[in-house]
Design an enzyme around this catalytic site. Structure first.
Site, PDB file in Angstrom:
ATOM      1  N   GLU A 165      -3.229  -0.521  -8.118  1.00  0.00           N
ATOM      2  CA  GLU A 165      -3.024  -1.855  -8.691  1.00  0.00           C
ATOM      3  C   GLU A 165      -4.291  -2.312  -9.392  1.00  0.00           C
ATOM      4  OE1 GLU A 165      -1.439  -4.891  -6.102  1.00  0.00           O
ATOM      5  OE2 GLU A 165       0.227  -3.612  -5.431  1.00  0.00           O
ATOM      6  N   GLU A 176      -0.780  -1.849   1.504  1.00  0.00           N
ATOM      7  CA  GLU A 176      -1.987  -2.621   1.846  1.00  0.00           C
ATOM      8  C   GLU A 176      -2.082  -2.860   3.351  1.00  0.00           C
ATOM      9  OE1 GLU A 176      -2.172  -6.116  -0.683  1.00  0.00           O
ATOM     10  OE2 GLU A 176      -2.721  -4.891  -2.402  1.00  0.00           O
TER      11      GLU A 176
END
Ligand code: NAG
Ligand code: NAG
Ligand code: NAG
Length: 731
Positions: free
Chosen positions: A255, A186
């Site tokens: 995710e 991320e």
């Protein structure tokens, strides 16, 4: 001579290349194209589930993975937890819950693939985002940017893990289960904030990873600029608009959030499975080919591994397999049915692009057809209020609100995301026959003027710099001399102490008595304590116990964030007015006496003066250690400690820490939850007004048949006689 040698060398080289190419054709490979990950020449639709190895015990792994496999999961996804593996520089730990190789071999044994998310930044609500705290003290270091010391350390660890996997032949290119690996995590948001150095670092990270030559693709999640051949992927509740940065990369959702984590005193969130299934089906119908559930089994933040501050010890996450390893229905079974419905469409999905037609206002058909008789259709209704009846291929289909029907042959509906057949699990926490026997107590000394200290300073010190996170606890102590002529002494109105802390919690002791406590939150670690303090004429001791409750795991340069009582510390109500104590002499003590004496360990040298019997039941005293013995219960099934009667502290079984506990209550709004409509954080709360965590997982493998040692350190005061060992059942 010279010539003939080169010729023969060239010939041998040619032979080996031919051999290599030849074997590659029949052997293992993972590649990708615009449609999907390609394993051994086959495009695949893959379902993946996050299970983090240190969040359960090795004896649980096979059962968790078998349940995942039975639930239609193809891939086990895990981060790699650097701070668990390298507790001090160059000292490695790959034992027990950190036996990464065994974890991956367990997946291999069950025929599952693995996505190895090395990071080594992992976020994950894990202490310090997975970085070892010593890394912060490497001279000149700056995390996650174009910084030499950081990049050297990151490369060293990444390389170590890759070499370890290679030496065990664990990459799919070697015949092993690892089909994907992740570098960084991320990073997109951070990269944007940092600008050019962020971009340079990200490019370096990608080429460093690719240079490690694993033979399987690398991914970067939430990093739109991921350089070729690294695949950029998406994380979120939905994955409706994401497209990879190059047309020749597959659309992957690393995710899909199955629920959410909990913080002590925060809200407890659940995500309805109808909405999760809808999100997944919506992703597949637009051409997505890889879905990883974060988490599929969340597990437990044992010891001091919770990130923070204030992430609960439970990392249940409302996942399809609960914290204890039990199937959570209807979530688990409904997703299982979704997976098998989508797998029936796999051929059509990987060999064609969808043709989209409108069936009504908010209703669509996505049709995958190869023109060779293979056809699969997804009929969707994105209206969150109303059901719809649609006409498709001359047949009527009824679509509940916010749902998708799957037709693997373009005719028969085998699954609808909103039609849940599975029954909800009924969870019970039931008493066992284990009795906690022969309680004893040990009073933790309150740091006082009589204690010798190895550390004194003018002014207030930053906590992590002093403790290096070897413990949650740091004492700050100073004294104040009150003249007998102070007018508050005769007026009878106590002065106030005001103390400002950068985090995360603190207890205030005046002359050995608890005067009050104050806490920050995960969102705002800074907090102020103000309260009356009982000072007498003469020398008074002011002892502040500062507590770090898990180090932050997210944020730009969080390695620079401070913790501890950095002041000012002031007294109000003395004759001279505001009195600043911040810049006088303070003495420090790292950790608790009971920690130094290793009280939690069964092998502790028993010089400690434990007190037996009736003292225990009277004891609601702060800073107290308790211990008891118990035999393992006769029932099967997962176990937990019920700590409802306790305040705040830590607990150990046979020397192993089951984690931090804190009985604080969930706040929020638990009004009715509808699955339909976009899921966002305040929606679908449970447990309002109940403790955010009451039960603490006790792994079976930590118990022996008889004479188990339970040790509790209680900061505030609690009733240990009400603690019980319970078993969790689900039916
Ligand atoms: C950390 O401690 C060292 C001494 O051990 C000191 O020199 C340094 O200034 C401290 N850093 C911070 C940020 O407090
Ligand atoms: C202490 O603080 C309380 C609450 O803020 C205030 O009412 C009181 O007057 C203060 N006392 C002194 C001595 O400053
Ligand atoms: C709780 O949430 C519901 C639904 O969102 C809302 O109607 C209600 O006003 C909320 N109650 C409070 C006390 O905020």
């Amino acid at each position: 001579m010279e010539t003939s040698s080169s010729v023969s060398k060239a010939f041998i080289l040619f032979l080996s290349i031919a051999l290599l190419l030849g074997t590659e054709l029949i052997q293992c490979s993972v590649t990708y194209d615009s449609k999907a990950i390609i394993i051994n020449g086959q495009r695949r639709i893959l379902f993946s589930g996050s299970i983090h190895y240190p969040r359960s015990t090795p004896d649980m792994w096979e059962d968790l993975m078998q349940k995942a496999k039975d639930g239609g999961i193809d891939v086990i996804d895990t981060y790699v937890f650097w701070n668990g593996h390298e507790p001090s520089p160059g000292n490695y730990n790959f034992e027990g819950r950190y036996d990464l190789v065994q974890f991956i071999q367990t997946a291999q044994k069950l025929g599952l693939y693995v996505n190895l998310r090395i990071g080594p930044y992992v976020c994950a609500e894990w202490n310090f985002g997975g970085f070892p705290v010593w890394l912060k003290f490497v001279p000149g270091i700056s995390f996650r940017t174009d910084n030499g010391p950081f990049m050297t350390a990151m490369q060293g660890f990444t390389q170590k893990i890759v070499e370890m996997m290679k030496s065990q032949n664990l990459f799919q290119s070697q015949g092993g289960p690892i089909i994907l690996a992740q570098i960084e995590n991320e990073y997109g948001g951070i990269s944007k904030l940092l600008g050019a150095p962020g971009e340079a670092y990200m490019n370096w990270a990608a080429s460093m990873a690719v240079g490690l030559d694993t033979g399987v693709p690398w991914v970067m999640c939430k990093e739109v600029d991921a350089p070729d051949p690294v695949i950029n992927t998406f994380n979120g509740f939905y994955c409706d608009t994401f497209t990879p940065n190059k047309p020749y990369k597959p659309t992957m959702w690393t995710e899909a959030w199955t629920g959410w984590f909990t913080e002590f005193g925060g809200t407890i969130l659940q995500r309805p499975v109808q909405d999760l299934a809808f999100a997944v089906a919506r992703f597949i119908q637009r051409g997505g080919s890889f879905v990883n559930y974060y988490m599929y089994h969340g597990g437990t933040n044992f010891g001091r591994t919770a990130g923070g501050p204030f992430i609960t010890t439970s990392y249940d996450y409302d996942a399809p397999i609960d914290e204890y390893g039990l199937v959570r229905d209807p979530k688990y079974s409904h997703l299982k049915e979704l997976h098998s419905a989508i797998k029936l469409c796999e051929q059509a999905l990987v060999s064609s692009d969808p043709t989209v037609t409108t069936l009504g206002k908010g209703q669509q058909a996505h049709v995958f057809s190869t023109g060779q008789g293979i056809c699969a259709a997804f009929l969707s209704n994105s209206d969150s209020e109303s059901a719809a009846s649609v006409l498709f291929n001359n047949k009527r289909y009824k679509l509940p609100p916010w749902s998708i029907s799957i037709l693997p042959d373009c005719s028969n509906e085998v699954f609808n995301t909103a039609k849940v057949g599975a029954q909800a699990s009924q969870i019970q926490m039931s008493p066992t026959n284990s009795i906690l026997l022969s309680w004893e107590t040990f009073d933790e000394d309150i740091f006082s003027l009589e204690d010798s200290s190895t550390l004194a300073a003018i002014g207030l010190l930053e906590q992590i710099n002093v403790t290096r996170d070897s413990t949650d606890y740091l004492w700050y102590m100073t004294s104040v001399d009150i003249s007998s002529s102070e007018s508050f002494l005769s007026r009878g109105q106590m002065p106030n102490l005001t103390m400002v802390s950068r985090g995360h919690a603190a207890h205030v002791f005046i002359n050995g008595q608890l005067s009050g406590s104050a806490y920050g939150t995960r969102e705002d670690m800074l907090f102020t304590f103000t309260g009356p303090v009982n000072l007498h004429a003469g020398i008074n001791s002011i002892a502040l116990l500062s507590i770090a409750v898990g180090l932050p795991n997210i944020g730009l340069h969080y390695e620079l964030w401070q913790a501890g009582i950095l002041g000012p510390v002031t007294l109000h109500g003395l004759d001279q007015g505001r009195t600043d104590l911040s810049w006088q002499k303070w003495t420090y003590k790292v950790g608790l006496q009971g920690e130094a004496m290793n009280l939690a360990s069964p092998n502790a040298v028993s010089s400690a003066e434990w007190f037996q019997g009736s003292l225990v039941t009277q004891g609601q005293n702060p800073l107290t250690w308790y211990k008891a013995n118990f035999d393992a219960p006769e029932v099967d099934g997962p176990l937990a400690l019920d700590l409802l009667s306790m305040g705040k502290g830590q607990a150990w079984i046979n020397g192993q820490s089951i984690g931090r506990y804190w009985t604080v209550y969930a706040n929020g709004n638990c009004s009715a939850c509808s699955y339909a409509g976009s899921y966002r954080s305040p929606k679908c709360q449970v447990g309002c007004g109940e403790p955010t965590q009451r039960w603490y997982h006790v792994p079976r493998s930590w118990l022996q048949p008889t004479q188990n040692l339970l040790v509790i350190f209680e900061e505030l005061g609690g009733d240990v006689t009400k603690i019980s060992l319970v078993t969790r059942t689900s039916s």
